[in-house]
Design an enzyme around this catalytic site. Structure first.
Site, PDB file in Angstrom:
ATOM      1  N   THR A   1       0.845  -1.194   0.000  1.00 10.11           N
ATOM      2  CA  THR A   1       0.000   0.000   0.000  1.00 10.11           C
ATOM      3  C   THR A   1       0.880   1.244   0.000  1.00 10.11           C
ATOM      4  O   THR A   1       2.079   1.165  -0.297  1.00 10.11           O
ATOM      5  CB  THR A   1      -0.964  -0.029   1.211  1.00 10.11           C
ATOM      6  OG1 THR A   1      -1.945   1.001   1.065  1.00 10.11           O
ATOM      7  CG2 THR A   1      -0.243   0.157   2.531  1.00 10.11           C
ATOM      8  N   ASN A   2       0.317   2.413   0.285  1.00  9.41           N
ATOM      9  CA  ASN A   2       1.090   3.656   0.323  1.00  9.41           C
ATOM     10  C   ASN A   2       0.539   4.535   1.450  1.00  9.41           C
ATOM     11  O   ASN A   2      -0.376   4.145   2.167  1.00  9.41           O
ATOM     12  CB  ASN A   2       1.045   4.366  -1.034  1.00  9.41           C
ATOM     13  CG  ASN A   2      -0.365   4.708  -1.434  1.00  9.41           C
ATOM     14  OD1 ASN A   2      -1.045   5.489  -0.781  1.00  9.41           O
ATOM     15  ND2 ASN A   2      -0.840   4.080  -2.508  1.00  9.41           N
ATOM     16  N   ARG A   3       1.097   5.741   1.589  1.00  8.88           N
ATOM     17  CA  ARG A   3       0.801   6.562   2.765  1.00  8.88           C
ATOM     18  C   ARG A   3      -0.395   7.498   2.588  1.00  8.88           C
ATOM     19  O   ARG A   3      -0.607   8.396   3.395  1.00  8.88           O
ATOM     20  CB  ARG A   3       2.051   7.370   3.138  1.00  8.88           C
ATOM     21  CG  ARG A   3       3.158   6.476   3.716  1.00  8.88           C
ATOM     22  CD  ARG A   3       4.448   7.243   3.889  1.00  8.88           C
ATOM     23  NE  ARG A   3       4.226   8.541   4.486  1.00  8.88           N
ATOM     24  CZ  ARG A   3       4.950   9.617   4.223  1.00  8.88           C
ATOM     25  NH1 ARG A   3       5.937   9.547   3.350  1.00  8.88           N
ATOM     26  NH2 ARG A   3       4.694  10.746   4.827  1.00  8.88           N
TER      27      ARG A   3
END
Ligand code: PMT
Length: 212
Positions: A21-23
């Site tokens: 995933t990412n932030r």
């Protein structure tokens, strides 16, 4: 008008307990959804996993992966006047999803990733969308040049560019500093809270819709 907004990160599963995933927190997309609803528009928010409350007056379709977000957008975009793509969609996903939890063996583990579909990039072609199309560009260098390239390549009317290398703005922050990139000109907005920037962006998009 009917507005579709994508927001948040996507989760790309590796096995039953792990994902890539990412932030992205979803704050930018949710602020836009809230501002559109407050301005009297019908809002459909298609969101990856976030910890945020659903804004008042907004319909939510929760999704996890880029493939799920793609399907939801494909299903609903046809009845929209405007579509705004604020989600941070994973460009790649694991080539296969292990049915069992992946066990540790050696000192290294190599993952094979495959490209995800470009949802924004499918709007004009695959989805035949003719409404006002607004993308975001998350850049760490050459902000305006890269955003303008995305504007043309993805058939957008407006790209909202943010420099995600700057601490305190962009990903997982309450604040942002954006550059509005139109086909013929660009306009910077001063750094501000995302929920203050959102009504300003809504007014810009309303003007685009009025001229469409
Ligand atoms: O969620 P927050 O924590 O509030 O952070 C906000 C944000 C930084 C995530 C947001 O302001 C932002 O920049 N969103 C876009 C992030 C991104 O993935 O940018 P990109 O330059 O990689 O993608 C360009 C555009 O294509 C974006 O509109 C993106 O939604 C869209 N895209 C990208 C890849 C893909 N497979 N499908 C897409 O639709």
């Amino acid at each position: 008008m009917n507005v579709l907004i994508t927001a948040g990160p996507t989760r790309e599963p590796l096995d039953p307990v792990r994902y890539l995933t990412n932030r992205s927190s979803g704050k930018m997309g949710y602020a836009l959804a809230s501002a559109f609803a407050e301005a009297g528009h019908q809002v459909l928010l298609i969101s990856g996993p976030t910890k945020l409350d659903i804004p008042d007056g907004v319909d939510l379709i929760p999704v996890e992966s880029a493939a799920e977000m793609f399907s939801a957008v494909e299903h609903h975009i046809g009845r929209m006047d405007t579509a705004v793509f604020a989600a941070a969609v994973a460009d790649y996903r694991p080539a296969s999803i292990s049915e069992q939890k992946i066990k540790k063996h050696g000192d290294t583990l190599t993952l094979e990733l495959v490209r995800n579909p470009d949802i924004l990039g499918s709007a004009r072609g695959k989805f035949s969308f003719t409404g006002v199309l607004v993308g975001f560009a998350a850049e760490t260098e050459n902000l305006e040049t890269n955003a303008r390239e995305k504007l043309h390549r993805k058939g957008c009317d407006l790209v909202i560019a943010n420099d995600v290398s700057q601490p305190g703005i962009g990903f997982d922050s309450d604040r942002n500093q954006i550059l509005l990139v139109y086909p013929a000109h660009s306009e910077p907005l001063l750094e501000d809270e995302k929920h203050h920037l959102a009504p300003r962006i809504v007014r810009e998009i309303e003007l685009l819709t009025a001229g469409a």
